[in-house]
Design a protein around this motif. Structure first.
Motif, PDB file in Angstrom:
ATOM      1  N   ARG A   1       1.522   1.825  -3.573  1.00 40.60           N
ATOM      2  CA  ARG A   1       0.293   2.317  -4.214  1.00 40.60           C
ATOM      3  C   ARG A   1       0.074   3.782  -3.867  1.00 40.60           C
ATOM      4  N   ALA A   2       0.334   4.124  -2.604  1.00 41.11           N
ATOM      5  CA  ALA A   2       0.178   5.519  -2.182  1.00 41.11           C
ATOM      6  C   ALA A   2       1.146   6.413  -2.969  1.00 41.11           C
TER       7      ALA A   2
ATOM      8  N   VAL B   1       0.825  -1.204   0.000  1.00 44.94           N
ATOM      9  CA  VAL B   1       0.000   0.000   0.000  1.00 44.94           C
ATOM     10  C   VAL B   1       0.866   1.264   0.000  1.00 44.94           C
ATOM     11  N   LEU B   2       2.077   1.168   0.522  1.00 38.64           N
ATOM     12  CA  LEU B   2       2.967   2.333   0.491  1.00 38.64           C
ATOM     13  C   LEU B   2       3.342   2.673  -0.952  1.00 38.64           C
TER      14      LEU B   2
ATOM     15  N   GLY C   1      13.770   4.815  12.493  1.00 40.84           N
ATOM     16  CA  GLY C   1      12.383   5.229  12.603  1.00 40.84           C
ATOM     17  C   GLY C   1      11.731   4.602  13.812  1.00 40.84           C
TER      18      GLY C   1
ATOM     19  N   PRO D   1      13.538   4.776   2.630  1.00 37.30           N
ATOM     20  CA  PRO D   1      13.231   4.925   4.062  1.00 37.30           C
ATOM     21  C   PRO D   1      12.433   3.762   4.635  1.00 37.30           C
ATOM     22  N   ALA D   2      11.581   3.139   3.801  1.00 37.76           N
ATOM     23  CA  ALA D   2      10.783   2.018   4.314  1.00 37.76           C
ATOM     24  C   ALA D   2      11.664   0.819   4.636  1.00 37.76           C
TER      25      ALA D   2
ATOM     26  N   GLN E   1      11.626   9.109  -7.556  1.00 34.42           N
ATOM     27  CA  GLN E   1      11.133   9.658  -6.282  1.00 34.42           C
ATOM     28  C   GLN E   1      10.609   8.541  -5.391  1.00 34.42           C
TER      29      GLN E   1
ATOM     30  N   ARG F   1       2.181   5.909  -5.988  1.00 35.77           N
ATOM     31  CA  ARG F   1       1.613   6.087  -7.327  1.00 35.77           C
ATOM     32  C   ARG F   1       0.432   7.046  -7.277  1.00 35.77           C
ATOM     33  N   ALA F   2      -0.374   6.923  -6.213  1.00 35.32           N
ATOM     34  CA  ALA F   2      -1.528   7.813  -6.081  1.00 35.32           C
ATOM     35  C   ALA F   2      -1.077   9.268  -5.952  1.00 35.32           C
ATOM     36  N   MET F   3       0.137   9.476  -5.400  1.00 30.96           N
ATOM     37  CA  MET F   3       0.649  10.841  -5.259  1.00 30.96           C
ATOM     38  C   MET F   3       1.504  11.249  -6.455  1.00 30.96           C
ATOM     39  N   ARG F   4       1.435  10.436  -7.517  1.00 32.40           N
ATOM     40  CA  ARG F   4       2.100  10.746  -8.787  1.00 32.40           C
ATOM     41  C   ARG F   4       3.615  10.889  -8.637  1.00 32.40           C
ATOM     42  N   LEU F   5       4.242  10.110  -7.771  1.00 30.95           N
ATOM     43  CA  LEU F   5       5.696  10.155  -7.676  1.00 30.95           C
ATOM     44  C   LEU F   5       6.295   9.429  -8.881  1.00 30.95           C
TER      45      LEU F   5
ATOM     46  N   GLU G   1      12.313   8.181  -1.869  1.00 34.19           N
ATOM     47  CA  GLU G   1      11.555   8.785  -0.779  1.00 34.19           C
ATOM     48  C   GLU G   1      10.581   7.830  -0.109  1.00 34.19           C
ATOM     49  N   VAL G   2      10.305   6.699  -0.738  1.00 29.92           N
ATOM     50  CA  VAL G   2       9.409   5.726  -0.114  1.00 29.92           C
ATOM     51  C   VAL G   2      10.135   4.407   0.136  1.00 29.92           C
TER      52      VAL G   2
END
Lengths: 285, 266
Positions: free
Chosen positions: B163-164, B160-161, B258, B182-183, B174, B166-170, B178-179
């Motif tokens: 997918r999120a 889902v991270l 984190g 760090p994940a 990026q 992609r939903a934020m058009r990265l 940025e995802v």
């Protein structure tokens, strides 16, 4: 040239006659998941979402609700048919102006609440001070201001979902897609989140598409509810609720709320049984 | 309500105080065990703490030690740099390409199980005596766990991270920076900690078998000359270095791993 101008004028008068054009249009959209035994998730489906409308989709589990959201948002491509958002074709890329909130917690655990929300604008052209203002506003609006410095792991599930909603809000989407966002929350929290969703919808003026398995949620929140059949999914009923724009969870005591929920259930009951039968006793995989 | 966020900060000083007591007790116990061991095995195998520390006090003041220390540090630094960068890059690629990862994983696990000392003659013939052989030996020890941990982290990242993202058009880039990074960082740091100690092991073995420089060489030299305080002293230096480095990596893990690196998440 003059012909074009005339044509444009004709389109204008036509638009006035039938109301504003839909925000989203689906025409004969299908989705088949390929494989040894291809799965037809979405039967040919037409759908128009009107500007500023609160539209909910209910249906038995596995009926293709999430597939509908996928192709509608651009996260997935339809197998056939066309999807347009504000008149532009959507094809495998989420268009600007669309915000999506998922059922699973999609907050970034390595960022504070504030940084999570600000992430929504990180790659936008919005100037820094304006983006600061929007983040502050979204934090306050979603009741997260006191938790700005906390990490998602320190928050409850409902609060984390608020973080995701706030992250979407800062981009000022004109269409917000919610895929069972409250599915993992307890009943009381869900009712309250529903109220917040209505508040958000009124203040932003956005069009909302909510996918839910909770009939009461759909009946209470929506202007219109689309009922989907068991797989392959298609709309078997459209229920207009006729609620005023100013409404909240107290309408559950309105007798019409019971009527709407009952109608949704009567349409869904057979479909749910069919879906259960298809999966065999003991439920789905 | 903001108290939720303050809780860890409030409990830390108390925890730190009890932590330093624990450390002191552990130190005393270790010294006692060392002394006991010395009395049991005798002067010929293990120097006493007092004798070792006296020897080190003199040896560390002279010029000989620091040259060898620098040689080990340089070899270790290069090996760790190559192993970490190479391991993370290979791990990210293998994790993202599911098929390649599925093929590579059992091969890597197999390589990981091989006692790599057996490969040392080959390494020597390829790289010759000295720095490059030590670095290469350090790298082959350390890189595999770093690859495996990075790969595992990428494979198990919550979909889902992405997918999120992609939903934020990265863009892909990026999303990766940025995802994805760090994940997976907490698990990569765990891999680095294991890779770190194995790299150190590889470098020291390299120095012990075929080198004229470094702490590993000093240990073997001490054995050959029957300079027991030298051998014991070098072991102590290596232990302290490894403990300090591990402490630093643990701190990094807590700092950049984190909230998932804190117990609340578990």
């Amino acid at each position: 040239m003059t012909a074009l101008v005339q044509r444009a004028r004709m389109d204008d008068t036509l638009a006035e006659a039938v109301g504003p054009p839909p925000v989203v249009s689906l025409r004969a959209v299908t989705r088949v998941y390929p494989g040894v035994k291809p799965v037809e998730a979405l039967a040919p489906t037409d759908l128009d979402l009107n500007p500023g409308e609160f539209f909910s989709v209910v249906g038995p589990s596995g009926c293709g609700k999430s597939t509908l959201l996928d192709v509608l948002s651009g996260l997935g491509r339809p197998t056939s048919g066309t999807v347009t958002f504000n008149g532009q074709a959507v094809d495998g890329v989420v268009p600007e102006g669309v915000g999506i909130v998922f059922q699973e917690d999609a907050s970034f655990p390595w960022l504070t609440v504030r940084d999570n929300v600000a992430f929504g604008l990180k790659h936008s052209t919005v100037p820094a001070d304006e983006s600061q203002r929007r983040v502050d506003h979204a934090l306050r609006f979603m009741g997260l201001a006191d938790f700005a410095g906390a990490y998602p792991a320190q928050l409850s599930g409902g609060m984390r979902q608020r973080v995701c909603i706030a992250r979407t809000l800062v981009t000022r989407p004109s269409l917000i897609l919610l895929d069972e966002p409250f599915g993992a929350l307890d009943q009381q929290t869900r009712l309250l989140m529903g109220d917040e969703l209505l508040r958000l919808w009124r203040e932003t003026g956005a069009t909302i598409l909510l996918i839910t398995h909770a009939l009461d949620e759909a009946a209470m929140l929506s202007d219109r509810v689309g009922v989907m059949s068991a797989r392959p999914g298609r709309f078997i009923d459209m229920v207009e609720t006729g609620w005023p724009r100013e409404r909240d969870s107290s309408i559950v005591s309105d007798p019409r709320f019971g009527e709407i929920t009952a109608r949704l259930w009567s349409r869904l009951r057979a479909e749910s049984l069919r879906a259960m039968g298809a999966q065999g006793p003991g439920g789905g995989r | 309500m903001s108290a939720t966020a303050d809780v860890p900060a409030r409990t830390t000083p108390a925890r730190r105080r009890s932590g330093s007591w624990d450390g002191l007790i552990l130190l005393v116990l270790a010294l006692l065990a060392w002394q006991g061991m010395h009395l049991y095995v005798g002067e010929a195998a293990l120097a006493s703490p007092v004798k070792t520390l006296t020897f080190l006090a003199g040896f560390l003041r002279g010029p000989v030690f620091w040259g060898h220390f620098a040689a080990t540090l340089a070899a270790f630094g290069w090996a760790l740099l190559i192993g970490a960068v190479g391991g993370i890059v290979i791990g990210l690629v293998l994790g993202e390409r599911r098929f390649a990862g599925d093929v590579a994983e059992p091969i890597l696990a197999g390589l990981y199980a091989i006692p790599k000392v057996t490969l040392y003659p080959m390494i020597l013939l390829i790289f010759g005596l000295g720095m490059s052989a030590k670095v290469a030996f350090g790298v082959i020890h350390g890189i595999i766990p770093i690859i495996l941990f990075t790969m595992g982290a990428v494979k198990t990242i919550s979909p889902v991270l992405l997918r999120a993202a992609r939903a934020m058009r990265l863009t892909r880039r990026q999303t990766a920076l940025e995802v994805l990074v760090p994940a997976v960082l907490p698990e990569i740091l765990t891999g680095l900690r294991i890779g770190f100690s194995l790299t150190f092991l590889g470098v020291l073995i390299g120095e012990m078998f075929a080198s004229q420089r470094g702490l590993g060489f000093l240990i073997v030299n001490g054995i050959n000359l029957h300079n027991v305080p030298m051998t014991t002293g070098m072991i102590l230096v290596i232990v302290l270095f490894a403990l300090a480095a591990n402490g630093l990596l643990l701190w990094l893990h807590r700092r950049f791993g984190g909230p998932s690196a804190t117990p609340e998440h578990a």
